[in-house]
Enzyme design. Structure first.
Site, PDB file in Angstrom:
ATOM      1  CB  CYS A 333     -32.123  36.657 -10.946  1.00  0.00           C
ATOM      2  SG  CYS A 333     -30.983  35.305 -10.804  1.00  0.00           S
ATOM      3  NE  ARG A 362     -25.642  28.873 -14.215  1.00  0.00           N
ATOM      4  CZ  ARG A 362     -26.185  28.674 -13.012  1.00  0.00           C
ATOM      5  NH1 ARG A 362     -25.678  27.760 -12.197  1.00  0.00           N
ATOM      6  NH2 ARG A 362     -27.216  29.397 -12.624  1.00  0.00           N
ATOM      7  CD  GLN A 380     -32.080  26.604 -12.306  1.00  0.00           C
ATOM      8  OE1 GLN A 380     -31.401  25.914 -13.056  1.00  0.00           O
ATOM      9  NE2 GLN A 380     -31.785  26.757 -11.037  1.00  0.00           N
ATOM     10  CG  ASP A 382     -34.749  30.689 -11.986  1.00  0.00           C
ATOM     11  OD1 ASP A 382     -34.766  30.544 -10.761  1.00  0.00           O
ATOM     12  OD2 ASP A 382     -33.836  31.245 -12.601  1.00  0.00           O
ATOM     13  CG  HIS A 384     -36.542  35.299  -9.451  1.00  0.00           C
ATOM     14  ND1 HIS A 384     -36.361  34.707 -10.683  1.00  0.00           N
ATOM     15  CD2 HIS A 384     -35.351  35.185  -8.798  1.00  0.00           C
ATOM     16  CE1 HIS A 384     -35.112  34.268 -10.766  1.00  0.00           C
ATOM     17  NE2 HIS A 384     -34.485  34.547  -9.642  1.00  0.00           N
ATOM     18  CE  LYS A 464     -26.734  29.006  -0.116  1.00  0.00           C
ATOM     19  NZ  LYS A 464     -26.024  28.761  -1.395  1.00  0.00           N
ATOM     20  CG  HIS A 510     -32.718  34.525  -6.132  1.00  0.00           C
ATOM     21  ND1 HIS A 510     -32.334  34.886  -7.398  1.00  0.00           N
ATOM     22  CD2 HIS A 510     -32.361  35.559  -5.324  1.00  0.00           C
ATOM     23  CE1 HIS A 510     -31.755  36.079  -7.369  1.00  0.00           C
ATOM     24  NE2 HIS A 510     -31.759  36.507  -6.119  1.00  0.00           N
TER      25      HIS A 510
END
Length: 635
Positions: A333, A362, A380, A382, A384, A464, A510
């Site tokens: 992000c 992580r 990911q 991912d 946005h 969310k 997200h």
């Protein structure tokens, strides 16, 4: 008089204080026997709980989800009781309910063996038959500490000592065994009949690797014998489908101690990866996303601005160069905001959708790693979306529709939708929370989705939606998410020029569909038991000869198939055809083409489909039409 309101709208009056059990008995003997607990004014309590004032009451039985949780919680205590009976020197620590069961941690001088588990389970059954009452008492904290120290239960005493001194604590007793617990519990041990101990594992005291390693006994408990058996059968099937086992058998990937928590993809596994990634890349492209790529390492000052450095530092891999601290990114992000901030953005540019197959790291505890489903390095899918408050609902509708199609294509037809709302500790105005929650709820409704509320489960900065898959075994996997975030654009000073000419903060959504590609591929392998649909299979068709006389013809067939973009291989080994068919069948190939003299003369192939289905002899063109249809349908 005390008035008790029941779920059906009826009311009952009692001359004075009355217990939950007594109310159940006044309704009927059957309900009194089935009662496990009660819900009084929304709070779950023991059946011995006394109603002192007018109250709303629901009787909880094994048919209720709370009832099953009470059973599992009480079975954990029954486990500890049995361990203390068989191994008096063992010390009990904590024993919570977990998904589908419970565990209890023990300190003991030697490891528990499989034979010990059998003995413990038998003792649990014997104690349950005694149908001993489960009773509760309350002690001042210091008195409870002294009590457990006297019993030699030093771990329990340490737990209680962490409770503020002015608080009382509750203890539950069954027979000779007494345990610290908030409850509630079943009224007697006879209610606990359908359970099984599963395994023993190691666990550090209080989750700290610097503390003693304890022994954790896992168990499962259910309301009925049938439910227990169904669960055990499901576990047997899940073991057959275990992605780690299939990953080895199908030569897809391996995990190596030289790089714990990361995946070594083999050619076949990487083919599956590429099919998933390229499919998602098309999804991005066809739905208004611009693919971006951010750096792996970012300065610590950025993570300090986002708040991750303070809250997430121990889970981040860090490095240093030229006296500057850096971190491998655990999420994408912040990088997307830095890309967004390049150049002035106008309201006309919104919504602006970025997507990235972002490599994240992580530092997960080694004990939590699990095949390719829980790793330290992952990619990911991912995305946005930068938008205005007024655009949240429309983006939610568009995203949900897209997510549903993606999941269908991968073979998942059942999705659970949950809307997580504002927690107690949060930022932002009530008005902004109202607007965001209403937009997400309206988006789900407009998409035709029935959803559950998860009160208080939202992030501190916004609500969310969680999208959870149900797989072929009924297991749930939360993969997708849509999260409203006004916080990070504020922290990193992202802006757009509004229609009024003033500068405004965008909302950041997200969103992820498959989430971690590693984890999702693991789910796919287990969903399909390794037999991936033709469009995803690493090898879609294998061509087998019966004798050397067909070798050249087999090579021609494979060349034709590959020219059509199919993933085809060839097996010309001097082995019996039955052996070769069996070997390729074990690799769960969608199709096997067998070629003998008869097929060669006819310019045809004998087609076998997965599951040992003989589709007969057909022309090459007919087979190509068949597999093309199979791939296009994504069945």
């Amino acid at each position: 008089m005390i008035q008790v309101s029941l779920p059906d709208g009826s009311q009952r009056e009692f001359p004075g204080p009355v217990t939950v059990a007594e109310v159940a008995g006044s309704i009927g003997a059957g309900l009194a026997k089935a009662a496990l607990a009660g819900r009084v004014n929304g709070k779950v309590v023991d059946t011995s709980f006394r109603l002192e004032d007018n109250s709303a009451l629901s009787i909880i039985t094994a048919k209720d989800s709370e009832g099953l949780e009470v059973i599992r919680h009480s079975t954990a205590h029954l486990l500890a009781y049995a361990v203390k009976e068989l191994f008096p020197e063992a010390q009990v620590t904590i024993g919570p309910v977990i998904e589908n069961g419970f565990f209890y941690d023990f300190s003991y001088k030697r490891p528990f063996t499989p034979e010990d588990l059998v003995s413990i389970e038998k003792k649990m059954a014997a104690l349950a038959v005694l149908d001993e009452p489960v009773t509760r008492r309350v002690l001042p904290r210091d008195e409870a500490v002294a009590h457990f120290k006297m019993l030699g239960e030093h771990y329990k005493a340490e737990i209680i000592e962490s409770i503020p001194a002015d608080q009382d604590v509750s203890l539950y007793r069954e027979g000779k065994f007494e345990d610290l617990c908030r409850g509630p519990h079943v009224p007697s041990t006879g209610k606990l009949r359908h359970f099984k101990l599963m395994k023993v594992a190691g666990a550090y005291w209080r989750g700290d690797h610097r503390n003693e390693m304890l022994q954790r006994i896992y168990g499962t408990a259910w309301a009925t014998k049938e439910e227990l058996q169904q669960y055990l059968t499901m576990l047997e099937e899940a073991e057959k489908r275990d992605h780690r086992k299939l990953g080895r058998e199908l030569d897809l990937f391996h995990i190596d101690d030289h790089s714990p928590g990361t995946v070594f993809w083999h050619p076949k596994g990487w083919t599956v990866w590429q099919e998933v990634e390229q499919y998602m890349r098309r999804v991005y492209r066809e739905n208004g996303y611009q693919e971006v790529k951010g750096p792996q390492i970012l300065d610590a000052s950025l993570w300090e601005k986002t708040g991750h450095w303070d809250k997430y530092r121990e889970n981040m891999f860090t490095t240093e160069s030229e006296k500057r601290d850096y971190a491998l990114k655990p999420m994408n992000c912040p990088g997307h905001i830095l890309i967004y901030k390049q150049g002035i953005k106008s309201y006309r540019d919104l919504p602006l959708r970025f997507g990235e197959f972002g490599n994240c790291h992580r530092n997960e505890p080694s004990g939590g790693l699990h095949g390719i489903m829980r790793v330290r390095a992952f990619t990911q899918d991912d995305g946005h979306i930068f938008c205005t408050e007024d655009q949240i609902q429309a983006e939610c509708v568009t995203f949900t529709t897209l997510l549903q199609k993606v999941y269908r294509d991968f073979g998942f037809t059942e999705i659970i939708y949950k809307l997580a709302t504002r927690p107690d500790k949060r930022i932002g105005t009530e008005e902004s929370w109202d607007k965001a929650e209403q937009a997400l709820a309206a988006g789900l409704k407009a998409s035709g989705c029935e959803f559950e509320l998860s009160p208080g489960e939202g992030a501190f900065y916004g609500p969310k939606i969680e999208y959870t898959l149900k797989d072929a075994l009924g297991r749930q996997w939360q993969c997708g998410t849509m999260q409203v975030d006004p916080n990070m654009p504020e922290r990193l000073d992202a802006e757009f020029v509004g229609e009024d000419g003033a500068r405004h903060r965008p909302i950041m959504l997200h969103r992820a569909i498959v989430g971690s590609l590693e984890r999702f591929i693991g789910i796919l392998i287990e969903q399909h038991s390794g037999a991936l649909p033709a469009w995803l299979a690493p090898v879609q068709v294998s061509v087998l000869n019966i004798t050397d006389a067909q070798s050249d013809y087999c090579r021609e067939i494979v060349k034709m198939l590959r020219n059509q973009g199919l993933r085809a291989d060839i097996d010309l080994r001097n082995e019996k055809i039955t052996y070769k068919i069996r070997e390729h069948s074990l690799q769960k190939l969608p199709y096997i083409l067998v070629v003998g003299d008869k097929e060669k003369s006819a310019g045809a192939v004998a087609v076998r489909a997965r599951g040992n289905k003989d589709l007969g002899v057909m022309s090459i063109d007919a087979f190509m039409q068949l597999i093309a249809s199979d791939i296009a349908s994504k069945v």
